[in-house]
Enzyme design. Structure first.
Site, PDB file in Angstrom:
ATOM      1  N   VAL A   1       1.256   6.545 -11.334  1.00  0.00           N
ATOM      2  CA  VAL A   1       1.796   5.476 -10.485  1.00  0.00           C
ATOM      3  C   VAL A   1       1.639   5.876  -9.015  1.00  0.00           C
ATOM      4  O   VAL A   1       2.609   6.229  -8.333  1.00  0.00           O
ATOM      5  CB  VAL A   1       3.277   5.181 -10.798  1.00  0.00           C
ATOM      6  CG1 VAL A   1       3.711   3.896 -10.093  1.00  0.00           C
ATOM      7  CG2 VAL A   1       3.508   5.047 -12.295  1.00  0.00           C
ATOM      8  N   PRO A   2       0.414   5.871  -8.483  1.00  0.00           N
ATOM      9  CA  PRO A   2       0.238   6.167  -7.059  1.00  0.00           C
ATOM     10  C   PRO A   2       0.948   5.122  -6.204  1.00  0.00           C
ATOM     11  O   PRO A   2       0.959   3.930  -6.549  1.00  0.00           O
ATOM     12  CB  PRO A   2      -1.284   6.113  -6.862  1.00  0.00           C
ATOM     13  CG  PRO A   2      -1.843   5.500  -8.081  1.00  0.00           C
ATOM     14  CD  PRO A   2      -0.856   5.616  -9.172  1.00  0.00           C
ATOM     15  N   HIS A   3       1.546   5.564  -5.107  1.00  0.00           N
ATOM     16  CA  HIS A   3       2.312   4.642  -4.275  1.00  0.00           C
ATOM     17  C   HIS A   3       2.367   5.129  -2.837  1.00  0.00           C
ATOM     18  O   HIS A   3       2.193   6.325  -2.569  1.00  0.00           O
ATOM     19  CB  HIS A   3       3.725   4.467  -4.825  1.00  0.00           C
ATOM     20  CG  HIS A   3       4.467   5.755  -5.024  1.00  0.00           C
ATOM     21  ND1 HIS A   3       4.340   6.512  -6.159  1.00  0.00           N
ATOM     22  CD2 HIS A   3       5.328   6.432  -4.224  1.00  0.00           C
ATOM     23  CE1 HIS A   3       5.099   7.591  -6.067  1.00  0.00           C
ATOM     24  NE2 HIS A   3       5.702   7.571  -4.886  1.00  0.00           N
ATOM     25  N   CYS A   4       2.610   4.208  -1.929  1.00  0.00           N
ATOM     26  CA  CYS A   4       2.780   4.539  -0.516  1.00  0.00           C
ATOM     27  C   CYS A   4       3.504   3.387   0.145  1.00  0.00           C
ATOM     28  O   CYS A   4       3.772   2.351  -0.474  1.00  0.00           O
ATOM     29  CB  CYS A   4       1.432   4.810   0.163  1.00  0.00           C
ATOM     30  SG  CYS A   4       0.345   3.372   0.233  1.00  0.00           S
TER      31      CYS A   4
ATOM     32  N   ILE B   1       1.812   0.964  -6.358  1.00  0.00           N
ATOM     33  CA  ILE B   1       2.850   0.283  -5.593  1.00  0.00           C
ATOM     34  C   ILE B   1       2.585   0.516  -4.109  1.00  0.00           C
ATOM     35  O   ILE B   1       2.448   1.658  -3.670  1.00  0.00           O
ATOM     36  CB  ILE B   1       4.259   0.832  -5.910  1.00  0.00           C
ATOM     37  CG1 ILE B   1       4.516   0.882  -7.411  1.00  0.00           C
ATOM     38  CG2 ILE B   1       5.335   0.026  -5.194  1.00  0.00           C
ATOM     39  CD1 ILE B   1       5.752   1.700  -7.768  1.00  0.00           C
TER      40      ILE B   1
END
Length: 271
Positions: A67-70, A106
């Protein structure tokens, strides 16, 4: 907060697995950069933010899921999407060393940290505790993936309707166990959490004449108290999971659990 409100059908894609993690992040940046919400930011800036987050630690959590997110300042809403990788997937520095084939991303406002955490927890819970992950790996069209996700989200929402609630208090002296226990609560649906910090009673007993002979130095053992409100039906499972973390072989494990069923509760807390 609802996952379906932020999930973008145009950000769901089924692709051949990129050669490496960096290329996969670029795929995410290209896909999300075309949305109306992120068009003013640009693909390269999104990629750099995703890459910087991965440098802090991999966002893969095992079982082929990441779940990569920034986040960015000034965004008005979240953008959620999913890349389904064909075949074996792509290496993503997962803790179980397995390649990733479900990559849920996300991108959201920096100012909405609380909702960001809730969305992240909701996704990991959805993919870990339902048949959604298995079904998503078998789809052939993005529209089918979107339908599976929305259906799973609605099913989870129905299951978390108003039910009896309890408060679990976990006092933790064992610093090595604290983060692992806290993560259990963040992954629990509709769980409201607070953490308090203090010291053990030994610090004060040291000053009492009756007990002073038991200590040669002033005791100042730190204690962290996790207080959480969650569904009563989830308490037994939570206790079992906590007990897999604490060292039950020791008479003084450094973890104390207590549970009280609530006759009334209302409100919520920010992280």
């Amino acid at each position: 907060m609802t996952l379906s409100r932020h999930l973008k059908p145009e950000c769901i894609s089924i692709i051949d697995p990129p050669e490496n993690k960096d290329q996969l992040l670029r795929k995410i940046a290209a896909l999300s950069g075309n949305t109306e919400e992120l068009s003013s930011i640009g693909e390269e800036e999104i990629y750099q933010k995703l890459k910087k987050r991965e440098e802090q630690g991999s966002t893969a959590f095992g079982s082929g899921i990441a779940v990569p997110h920034c986040s960015f300042k000034g965004l008005e809403s979240f953008v959620l999407g999913l890349l389904i990788l064909k075949g074996k997937g792509t290496s993503f520095d997962a803790p179980d060393k397995k390649p990733v084939n479900l990559c849920f991303f996300i991108i959201g406002p920096e100012e909405a940290r609380n909702e960001h955490i809730q969305i992240l927890s909701g996704i990991t819970r959805l993919l870990n505790t339902t048949e959604a992950a298995k079904q998503l790996r078998q789809v052939r069209w993005p529209d089918d993936a979107y339908s599976i996700l929305v259906g799973s989200i609605e099913l989870g929402r129905a299951a978390s309707a108003q039910v009896p609630a309890s408060q679990i208090s976990v006092a933790v002296q064992d610093e090595s166990a604290f983060i692992d226990i806290l993560e259990l609560f963040t992954a629990e649906p509709d769980c409201h959490i607070a953490v308090f910090e203090g010291t053990s009673a030994g610090r004060y007993l040291h000053h009492l004449p009756l007990f002073s002979s038991f200590w040669t130095d002033e005791q100042n053992t730190e204690v962290k108290l996790i207080q959480a409100v969650l569904k009563t039906s989830a308490c037994n499972n939570m206790i079992r999971r906590i007990n897999t973390i604490r060292d039950t072989s020791k008479p003084d494990s450094g973890v104390l659990i207590s549970v009280n069923e609530l006759s009334y509760w209302c409100g919520s807390l920010s992280y």
